[in-house]
Design a protein around this motif. Structure first.
Motif, PDB file in Angstrom:
ATOM      1  N   GLU A  33       0.834  -1.226  -0.182  1.00 29.50           N
ATOM      2  CA  GLU A  33      -0.078  -0.047  -0.013  1.00 29.50           C
ATOM      3  C   GLU A  33       0.713   1.331   0.023  1.00 29.50           C
ATOM      4  OE1 GLU A  33      -3.221  -0.030  -0.255  1.00 29.50           O
ATOM      5  OE2 GLU A  33      -3.575  -2.007   0.130  1.00 29.50           O
ATOM      6  N   LEU A  34       0.240   2.378  -0.646  1.00 28.76           N
ATOM      7  CA  LEU A  34       0.863   3.874  -0.629  1.00 28.76           C
ATOM      8  C   LEU A  34       0.277   4.250   0.776  1.00 28.76           C
ATOM      9  CD1 LEU A  34       0.203   5.185  -3.932  1.00 28.76           C
ATOM     10  CD2 LEU A  34       2.319   4.405  -3.222  1.00 28.76           C
ATOM     11  N   VAL A  35       1.410   4.692   1.695  1.00 31.55           N
ATOM     12  CA  VAL A  35       0.989   5.122   3.061  1.00 31.55           C
ATOM     13  C   VAL A  35       0.448   6.459   3.222  1.00 31.55           C
ATOM     14  CG1 VAL A  35       2.211   5.657   5.407  1.00 31.55           C
ATOM     15  CG2 VAL A  35       3.186   3.638   3.910  1.00 31.55           C
ATOM     16  N   GLY A  36       0.745   7.042   2.385  1.00 34.16           N
ATOM     17  CA  GLY A  36      -0.189   8.687   2.545  1.00 34.16           C
ATOM     18  C   GLY A  36       0.819   9.451   3.261  1.00 34.16           C
ATOM     19  N   TYR A  37       2.067   8.780   3.724  1.00 33.86           N
ATOM     20  CA  TYR A  37       3.025   9.771   4.658  1.00 33.86           C
ATOM     21  C   TYR A  37       4.362   9.509   4.102  1.00 33.86           C
ATOM     22  CZ  TYR A  37       4.929  11.604   8.917  1.00 33.86           C
ATOM     23  OH  TYR A  37       5.431  12.378   9.944  1.00 33.86           O
ATOM     24  N   ALA A  38       5.089  10.561   4.278  1.00 35.27           N
ATOM     25  CA  ALA A  38       6.480  10.629   3.811  1.00 35.27           C
ATOM     26  C   ALA A  38       6.738   9.822   2.606  1.00 35.27           C
ATOM     27  CB  ALA A  38       7.398   9.659   4.774  1.00 35.27           C
ATOM     28  N   ASP A  39       5.921   9.985   1.703  1.00 31.56           N
ATOM     29  CA  ASP A  39       5.958   9.249  -0.002  1.00 31.56           C
ATOM     30  C   ASP A  39       6.217   7.762   0.266  1.00 31.56           C
ATOM     31  OD1 ASP A  39       5.593  11.714  -0.980  1.00 31.56           O
ATOM     32  OD2 ASP A  39       7.427  12.425  -0.707  1.00 31.56           O
ATOM     33  N   ALA A  40       5.861   7.063   1.409  1.00 33.75           N
ATOM     34  CA  ALA A  40       6.293   5.736   1.642  1.00 33.75           C
ATOM     35  C   ALA A  40       5.492   4.626   1.055  1.00 33.75           C
ATOM     36  CB  ALA A  40       6.649   5.518   3.017  1.00 33.75           C
ATOM     37  N   VAL A  41       6.067   3.616   0.496  1.00 36.02           N
ATOM     38  CA  VAL A  41       5.239   2.441   0.327  1.00 36.02           C
ATOM     39  C   VAL A  41       5.544   1.239   1.120  1.00 36.02           C
ATOM     40  CG1 VAL A  41       5.064   0.706  -1.691  1.00 36.02           C
ATOM     41  CG2 VAL A  41       5.550   3.198  -2.358  1.00 36.02           C
ATOM     42  N   TYR A  42       4.541   0.712   1.790  1.00 32.28           N
ATOM     43  CA  TYR A  42       4.533  -0.414   2.849  1.00 32.28           C
ATOM     44  C   TYR A  42       3.891  -1.727   2.301  1.00 32.28           C
ATOM     45  CZ  TYR A  42       3.686  -2.537   7.346  1.00 32.28           C
ATOM     46  OH  TYR A  42       3.644  -3.528   8.309  1.00 32.28           O
ATOM     47  N   GLY A  43       4.596  -2.789   2.677  1.00 30.46           N
ATOM     48  CA  GLY A  43       3.911  -4.012   2.405  1.00 30.46           C
ATOM     49  C   GLY A  43       4.300  -5.127   3.507  1.00 30.46           C
ATOM     50  N   VAL A  44       3.429  -6.003   3.376  1.00 31.67           N
ATOM     51  CA  VAL A  44       3.841  -7.321   4.256  1.00 31.67           C
ATOM     52  C   VAL A  44       3.552  -8.566   3.198  1.00 31.67           C
ATOM     53  CG1 VAL A  44       2.911  -8.816   6.154  1.00 31.67           C
ATOM     54  CG2 VAL A  44       2.516  -6.222   6.133  1.00 31.67           C
ATOM     55  N   LYS A  45       4.781  -9.349   3.331  1.00 31.18           N
ATOM     56  CA  LYS A  45       4.798 -10.656   2.688  1.00 31.18           C
ATOM     57  C   LYS A  45       4.805 -11.639   3.792  1.00 31.18           C
ATOM     58  CE  LYS A  45       6.956  -9.082  -1.434  1.00 31.18           C
ATOM     59  NZ  LYS A  45       8.112  -9.300  -2.554  1.00 31.18           N
ATOM     60  N   ALA A  46       4.176 -12.697   3.597  1.00 31.30           N
ATOM     61  CA  ALA A  46       4.141 -13.770   4.548  1.00 31.30           C
ATOM     62  C   ALA A  46       4.000 -15.148   3.765  1.00 31.30           C
ATOM     63  CB  ALA A  46       3.005 -13.697   5.460  1.00 31.30           C
ATOM     64  N   GLY A  47       4.510 -16.236   4.458  1.00 34.13           N
ATOM     65  CA  GLY A  47       4.595 -17.617   4.133  1.00 34.13           C
ATOM     66  C   GLY A  47       4.951 -18.655   4.920  1.00 34.13           C
ATOM     67  N   GLY A  48       4.972 -19.867   4.545  1.00 31.29           N
ATOM     68  CA  GLY A  48       5.545 -20.936   5.393  1.00 31.29           C
ATOM     69  C   GLY A  48       6.097 -22.180   4.626  1.00 31.29           C
ATOM     70  N   ASP A  49       6.964 -22.758   5.255  1.00 29.69           N
ATOM     71  CA  ASP A  49       7.410 -24.209   4.482  1.00 29.69           C
ATOM     72  C   ASP A  49       7.386 -25.165   5.390  1.00 29.69           C
ATOM     73  OD1 ASP A  49       9.145 -26.053   3.406  1.00 29.69           O
ATOM     74  OD2 ASP A  49      10.401 -24.913   2.663  1.00 29.69           O
ATOM     75  N   THR A  50       6.409 -26.159   5.279  1.00 30.05           N
ATOM     76  CA  THR A  50       6.159 -27.268   6.211  1.00 30.05           C
ATOM     77  C   THR A  50       7.353 -28.321   6.166  1.00 30.05           C
ATOM     78  OG1 THR A  50       4.937 -28.512   4.413  1.00 30.05           O
ATOM     79  CG2 THR A  50       3.601 -26.828   5.918  1.00 30.05           C
ATOM     80  N   SER A  51       8.121 -28.287   5.273  1.00 29.15           N
ATOM     81  CA  SER A  51       9.110 -29.285   5.159  1.00 29.15           C
ATOM     82  C   SER A  51      10.315 -29.096   6.043  1.00 29.15           C
ATOM     83  CB  SER A  51       9.581 -29.443   3.713  1.00 29.15           C
ATOM     84  OG  SER A  51      10.292 -28.187   3.254  1.00 29.15           O
ATOM     85  N   VAL A  52      10.514 -27.650   6.494  1.00 25.10           N
ATOM     86  CA  VAL A  52      11.760 -27.268   7.439  1.00 25.10           C
ATOM     87  C   VAL A  52      11.480 -27.539   8.787  1.00 25.10           C
ATOM     88  CG1 VAL A  52      13.165 -25.549   7.956  1.00 25.10           C
ATOM     89  CG2 VAL A  52      12.565 -25.637   5.419  1.00 25.10           C
ATOM     90  N   PRO A  53      10.296 -26.975   9.362  1.00 29.49           N
ATOM     91  CA  PRO A  53       9.430 -26.068   9.117  1.00 29.49           C
ATOM     92  C   PRO A  53       9.786 -24.815   9.415  1.00 29.49           C
ATOM     93  CG  PRO A  53       8.663 -26.968  11.036  1.00 29.49           C
ATOM     94  CD  PRO A  53      10.002 -27.596  10.859  1.00 29.49           C
ATOM     95  N   PHE A  54       9.156 -23.720   8.819  1.00 30.07           N
ATOM     96  CA  PHE A  54       9.209 -22.383   9.256  1.00 30.07           C
ATOM     97  C   PHE A  54       8.007 -21.571   8.846  1.00 30.07           C
ATOM     98  CE2 PHE A  54      11.949 -22.186   5.307  1.00 30.07           C
ATOM     99  CZ  PHE A  54      11.250 -21.114   4.680  1.00 30.07           C
TER     100      PHE A  54
END
Length: 323
Positions: free
Chosen positions: A42-63
């Motif tokens: 998302e565009l934050v609307g403050y300090a010209d910033a772009v902010y994001g969240v990426k998530a996931g998981g690996d069941t073979s490790v696991p993490f």
């Protein structure tokens, strides 16, 4: 909770470590053991910033975890890099937050690693000349990772900033490689066996007719809707590979050719993970132009953060805090 600082992350995970970890993770994605969750950006609307969240998981490790952060374009005068991010890992058994890892360096090194993995599996074996468009902060990671998978002898580079080019020259020459600063993007394409684009561009920088047969291209800049580094005709005429198909078609380099109806999802040949594990087909001939659309996925961030945490615990490093 274990906290790993920026400096410690650099000590714990090398470029070669990141390549090995991300390669294993890409293969786990192809097997279905590892999964990225929907991205928030998302565009934050403050300090010209772009902010994001990426998530996931690996069941073979696991993490399991997430990386949060983004781009703050006014940071340099404050003595900070414009890209800022942190990774939070969770115990897959309980869901309890287990580690907080500074991710500025790790983001850079995992991006270089993904490009290098594509180069390792898709470029010609005799590829020895690197061309790079964009010599900002990410360029050194791209160079070091590429040099880890191919025996380079020369680097051609273009950037609108002469200062960036000179800083990059120093890195190239420190590796004992010849460096050529080009004033025209076409000249980079005319010389390169391996082409890497790593810019914030929103218009094409490389045209179809400039690319030599047999070239491998890693398009690493497009990770948001609207970003673009390649002529859609070049994309449509190349053998297409990706980290994640949905992202390639919506926020990656393929988004423009896809939107114009020049390619369909069926035209994406294979994920890089499937090429690694043998279930997908890679380069078909020495004359083929291969293109890796590297959009960047959560699992790349999580696997290098997980590695840093493992090594910190083994060596008794990092700061443990009550949480």
């Amino acid at each position: 909770m274990l906290v790993i600082s920026e400096n410690l992350a650099q000590e714990l995970v090398s470029v070669e470590d990141a390549i090995a970890a991300v390669e294993t993770c890409f293969a786990a994605m192809a097997r279905g053991d590892a999964r990225n969750y929907p991205v928030v950006r998302e565009l934050v609307g403050y300090a010209d910033a772009v902010y994001g969240v990426k998530a996931g998981g690996d069941t073979s490790v696991p993490f399991l975890g997430l990386k949060a952060g983004g781009y703050w374009p006014n940071n340099l005068p404050k003595g900070l890099t414009n890209h800022q991010s942190s990774t939070l890992l969770f115990d897959p058994e309980t869901g309890r937050a287990s580690a907080l890892v500074s991710a500025n360096y790790l983001t850079g090194v995992r991006t270089g690693a993904s490009s290098a993995i594509a180069t390792k599996w898709l470029s010609r074996r005799d590829a020895s000349v690197l061309g790079i468009l964009g010599t900002g902060g990410q360029s050194a990671y791209q160079l070091l990772a590429t040099a880890a998978v191919r025996e380079l002898r020369r680097v051609h580079a273009w950037d609108p900033s002469a200062d960036n080019l000179e800083r990059f020259r120093a890195v190239v020459e420190s590796l004992g490689l010849e460096f050529v600063a080009e004033t025209e993007r076409r000249a980079v394409a005319a010389s390169a066996d391996i082409l890497i684009t790593v810019t914030p561009s929103q218009s094409p920088l490389l045209e179809k007719d400039w690319i030599r047969p047999g070239t491998h291209i890693s398009a690493m800049g497009a990770d948001t809707k609207g970003k673009q580094e390649l002529d859609p005709a070049l994309v449509a005429s190349s053998a297409l590979f990706y980290d994640e198909a949905a992202q390639a078609l919506t926020i990656g380099e393929c988004q423009h050719a896809f939107a114009e109806g020049m390619i369909a999802e069926a035209d994406l040949r294979a994920s890089i993970g499937s090429v690694i594990d043998g279930s997908g087909e890679g380069r078909r001939s020495d004359q083929e132009i291969t293109l890796f659309d590297g959009t960047g996925v959560a699992l790349q961030d999580l696997v290098v953060a997980h590695l840093a945490v493992q090594r910190a615990r083994e060596r008794g490093l990092g700061q443990t805090v009550d949480y």
